[in-house]
Design an enzyme around this catalytic site. Structure first.
Site, short mmCIF file in Angstrom:
data_model
loop_
_atom_site.label_atom_id
_atom_site.label_comp_id
_atom_site.label_asym_id
_atom_site.label_seq_id
_atom_site.Cartn_x
_atom_site.Cartn_y
_atom_site.Cartn_z
N HIS A 120 -92.72 105.07 64.88
CA HIS A 120 -92.29 105.77 66.11
C HIS A 120 -91.38 106.92 65.73
O HIS A 120 -90.62 106.83 64.78
CB HIS A 120 -91.53 104.79 67.04
CG HIS A 120 -91.49 105.27 68.44
ND1 HIS A 120 -90.51 106.12 68.90
CD2 HIS A 120 -92.32 105.06 69.49
CE1 HIS A 120 -90.73 106.40 70.16
NE2 HIS A 120 -91.83 105.78 70.56
N ASP A 175 -97.78 100.29 71.65
CA ASP A 175 -99.26 100.28 71.66
C ASP A 175 -99.85 99.14 70.84
O ASP A 175 -101.07 98.92 70.90
CB ASP A 175 -99.78 101.61 71.11
CG ASP A 175 -99.48 102.75 72.06
OD1 ASP A 175 -98.92 103.77 71.61
OD2 ASP A 175 -99.74 102.58 73.27
#
Ligand code: SDX
Length: 390
Positions: A271, A328
């Site tokens: 991320h 996700d």
């Protein structure tokens, strides 16, 4: 460079965006919407209540929430002509492309009511987007499986109406499974905002030019579709299925990721901001176990995802790079258990993110300090030189 502060690694410091909406601490794995921790909202709130919170800044009263819900129900119908747009697109069209195209087309029906500086227009089109995007999404789903579209059923709540539009058929009665309703409401809520991610920055940038909500949201949908962003939830399922079908061990796959073979990445990991476990991923993982058990679905891909996570979290390559599961990583397994095709996963992300896009767009266009977006550049090209013979 005059007027720029250069950071210790020499790059020009691009201006950061000021916002009151969402706070993230990437090192601590903290996410708060208007100050409320995501864990508390996940346990006590709903997608629509959080949408109000993000857009208006405070939790709604019971009557405010009821009237918000009612206004949204009153706007779920699409103009009948818009349906012909769906038949103009090829049956193989990716639902994200359909979603963006139909959203852009929406603005052609409301051009006389889309002045970004008219508060009534902004209010009306906020409700129109919240009401119509799920219908467009369901039409994109039905189109992809060759089934007839259904009309929205305003006697149903927001999520149940969406589930009926996706899984109902004219010839059969439809009863939403409360487990799916609750789980989908949570998943949509967990995606509602995430400060200045790529698609939200796109929405703000397009809005800063004076473009209306429909155009800005349509652009945000396209930005979200990329596999490094919202498209990752679809890419995770493809990655898990490829590992399963190849018969390759998880350990061997992880080695290929570490060797960066043909750009293989561990999709759903890493991320820009979280250098710790994404708090949303924790909540999604908990929900995955509950939903699959309640739906009586056992999916080897969930076990594979857990094995992959376990190996990666213990591996120095990932630890050194502070790579953890992001939002996700587990969502796709749940969407699959609900019956959504893999190519609809990012569309579900877009419906989740819509309230954040709308809140951030409104914050940008109502902030008198907002200038037209123009990211700063560090010129590294050729110095001045003359044309041959000049
Ligand atoms: C979302 O911004 C947001 O908030 C987004 C989002 C939201 O809510 O809006 O949270 C939603 O988009 C989540 C992210 C979904 N994307 C993926 O899961 C795709 C896989 N992830 C990566 O592509 C990557 O982690 C990014 C793009 C998400 C973040 O990239 P960064 O922070 O710029 O990290 P990087 O590319 O600079 O990588 C740092 C190192 C590199 O290794 P070295 O060159 O130093 O050896 O980590 C490696 C990268 O190769 N790396 C990975 C990896 N992610 C980074 N290696 C393997 N698998 C990965 N997933």
């Amino acid at each position: 460079q005059t007027g720029h502060t250069t950071l210790d690694y020499g790059f020009v410091n691009t201006a950061s965006t000021k916002s009151d909406i969402t706070y993230i601490d990437g090192d601590q794995g903290i996410l708060r919407y208007r100050g409320y921790p995501i864990e508390q909202l996940a346990k006590n709130s709903t997608y629509l209540e959080v949408a109000w919170l993000l857009i208006y800044g405070e939790l709604p009263s019971a009557s405010e929430l009821a009237s918000f819900d009612e206004r949204i129900r009153r706007h779920t119908l699409l103009h009948e002509d818009l349906k012909s747009l769906f038949s103009a697109l090829p049956p193989t069209a990716h639902p994200m492309s359909v979603l963006s195209a139909a959203t852009a087309a929406l603005s052609t029906y409301y051009e006389s009511e889309s002045d970004p500086h008219n508060p009534e227009h902004v209010e009306l089109n906020t409700v129109r987007m919240l009401a119509k995007l799920p219908v467009i999404a369901a039409y994109a789903h039905k189109k992809s499986i060759g089934q007839a579209f259904l009309y929205p059923d305003n006697s149903l709540g927001f999520v149940d109406n969406f589930l009926k539009l996706n899984f109902g058929v004219h010839s059969e009665p439809f009863e939403a499974n409360p487990v799916m309703t609750k789980a989908l409401d949570l998943l949509l809520m967990l995606h509602e905002d995430h400060e200045q991610n790529a698609s939200t920055s796109t929405v703000r940038l397009v809005g800063s030019t004076g473009a209306n909500q429909f155009a800005s949201i349509s652009a945000g949908i396209q930005a979200l579709s990329g596999p490094l962003h919202g498209g990752a939830n679809e890419a995770v399922l493809q990655m898990l299925a490829r590992i399963r079908d190849s018969g390759e061990s998880v350990e061997r796959f992880v080695e290929r990721v570490k060797n960066k073979e043909q750009g293989v990445k561990l999709m759903g990991f890493g991320h820009r901001v979280y250098k710790n476990y994404d708090p949303r991923a924790k909540l999604v993982k908990e929900s995955a176990d509950e939903v699959l058990e309640a739906l009586g679905v056992s999916d080897p891909l969930l076990d594979l995802a857990k094995e992959l996570e376990q190996i990666a979290l213990e591996d120095d390559y990932f630890k050194e790079r502070r790579l953890y599961p992001n939002v996700d990583f587990y969502t796709g397994v749940i969407y699959k258990a609900m019956g959504f095709p893999t190519r609809m996963f990012t569309v579900l992300f877009a419906i989740g993110r819509l309230p954040g896009w709308l809140a951030q767009w409104r914050e940008a266009i109502t902030d008198p300090q907002t200038k037209i977006g123009r990211p700063q550049q560090l010129y590294t090209g050729a110095a001045e030189r003359n044309y041959p013979g000049v």
